[in-house]
Design an enzyme around this catalytic site. Structure first.
Site, PDB file in Angstrom:
ATOM      1  N   ASP A   1     -18.393 -13.073  13.119  1.00 58.41           N
ATOM      2  CA  ASP A   1     -18.441 -12.965  14.582  1.00 58.41           C
ATOM      3  C   ASP A   1     -19.818 -13.461  15.041  1.00 58.41           C
ATOM      4  O   ASP A   1     -20.847 -13.078  14.471  1.00 58.41           O
ATOM      5  CB  ASP A   1     -18.207 -11.502  15.018  1.00 58.41           C
ATOM      6  CG  ASP A   1     -17.926 -11.382  16.507  1.00 58.41           C
ATOM      7  OD1 ASP A   1     -18.731 -11.909  17.309  1.00 58.41           O
ATOM      8  OD2 ASP A   1     -16.915 -10.783  16.868  1.00 58.41           O
ATOM      9  N   ILE A   2     -19.809 -14.286  16.053  1.00 62.15           N
ATOM     10  CA  ILE A   2     -21.056 -14.894  16.534  1.00 62.15           C
ATOM     11  C   ILE A   2     -21.924 -13.882  17.298  1.00 62.15           C
ATOM     12  O   ILE A   2     -23.127 -14.083  17.454  1.00 62.15           O
ATOM     13  CB  ILE A   2     -20.730 -16.142  17.397  1.00 62.15           C
ATOM     14  CG1 ILE A   2     -21.886 -17.120  17.427  1.00 62.15           C
ATOM     15  CG2 ILE A   2     -20.295 -15.765  18.801  1.00 62.15           C
ATOM     16  CD1 ILE A   2     -22.071 -17.903  16.192  1.00 62.15           C
TER      17      ILE A   2
ATOM     18  N   HIS B   1      -6.804 -10.946  16.257  1.00 63.81           N
ATOM     19  CA  HIS B   1      -7.911 -10.901  15.309  1.00 63.81           C
ATOM     20  C   HIS B   1      -8.230  -9.462  14.921  1.00 63.81           C
ATOM     21  O   HIS B   1      -8.134  -8.550  15.737  1.00 63.81           O
ATOM     22  CB  HIS B   1      -9.172 -11.587  15.856  1.00 63.81           C
ATOM     23  CG  HIS B   1      -9.604 -11.151  17.219  1.00 63.81           C
ATOM     24  ND1 HIS B   1      -8.963 -11.568  18.367  1.00 63.81           N
ATOM     25  CD2 HIS B   1     -10.616 -10.337  17.624  1.00 63.81           C
ATOM     26  CE1 HIS B   1      -9.574 -11.045  19.421  1.00 63.81           C
ATOM     27  NE2 HIS B   1     -10.576 -10.269  18.998  1.00 63.81           N
TER      28      HIS B   1
ATOM     29  N   HIS C   1     -11.292  -7.117  13.542  1.00 60.55           N
ATOM     30  CA  HIS C   1     -12.734  -7.031  13.330  1.00 60.55           C
ATOM     31  C   HIS C   1     -12.989  -6.210  12.076  1.00 60.55           C
ATOM     32  O   HIS C   1     -12.446  -5.101  11.929  1.00 60.55           O
ATOM     33  CB  HIS C   1     -13.413  -6.276  14.484  1.00 60.55           C
ATOM     34  CG  HIS C   1     -13.428  -6.988  15.797  1.00 60.55           C
ATOM     35  ND1 HIS C   1     -14.509  -7.712  16.249  1.00 60.55           N
ATOM     36  CD2 HIS C   1     -12.499  -7.064  16.780  1.00 60.55           C
ATOM     37  CE1 HIS C   1     -14.247  -8.201  17.459  1.00 60.55           C
ATOM     38  NE2 HIS C   1     -13.032  -7.814  17.799  1.00 60.55           N
TER      39      HIS C   1
END
Ligand code: 5GP
Length: 134
Positions: free
Chosen positions: A29-30, A93, A95
């Site tokens: 994750d950015i 998605h 996490h």
């Protein structure tokens, strides 16, 4: 229009890749809540995770388990947090977030600001751990 995650899978947008197989893709994750915060996605674009076909849905979670175990070997933590959360990107998605206390999973917390080199180093290490476990 393709989702931002589909564009990542297709290499149109760069990512810090963690792992990949024919159906799934995992990348950092950015805007991470913790070092090693990873997103695991199906390559086939589907907005809502509960709309996935059961076999692919099950495989996604098994793939996420393998990725989570690889993250754990690189980022020491008490547990691997796993959450399906978020309304921003219309592409299912999971996490994966290394946690030491429950508040580490709070999306209201400030995100880490990591340098490119740090992302690269973390991704390379987890990618290696994933390959060794496969
Ligand atoms: P959510 O839908 O879970 O709220 O947001 C999607 C997650 O994807 C966020 O945690 C966000 O930081 C991350 N994200 C959004 N755009 C990008 C991107 O272009 N690259 C990467 N690596 N992560 C992204």
């Amino acid at each position: 229009m393709a989702s931002i995650f589909t564009r990542i899978v297709e290499g149109e947008i760069p990512s810090y890749k963690i792992a990949e197989n024919k159906d799934f893709y995992a990348f950092l994750d950015i805007n991470p809540l913790a070092k090693g915060h990873t997103l695991v996605i199906p390559k086939k674009e589907v907005d809502y995770i509960f709309d996935m076909e059961d076999p692919l849905y099950k495989e996604l979670f098994l793939f996420a388990k393998k990725v989570g175990k690889a993250i754990e070997t690189v980022i020491p933590c008490k547990r691997m947090g796993l959450i399906v959360f978020g309304l921003d990107v219309p592409h299912a998605h999971i996490h994966l977030i290394p946690i030491n206390k429950s508040s580490d999973m709070s999306f209201d917390s400030p995100k880490l600001s990591l340098k490119n080199e740090e992302f690269l180093e973390i991704a390379a290490k987890i990618n290696q751990a994933f390959k060794e476990s496969s």
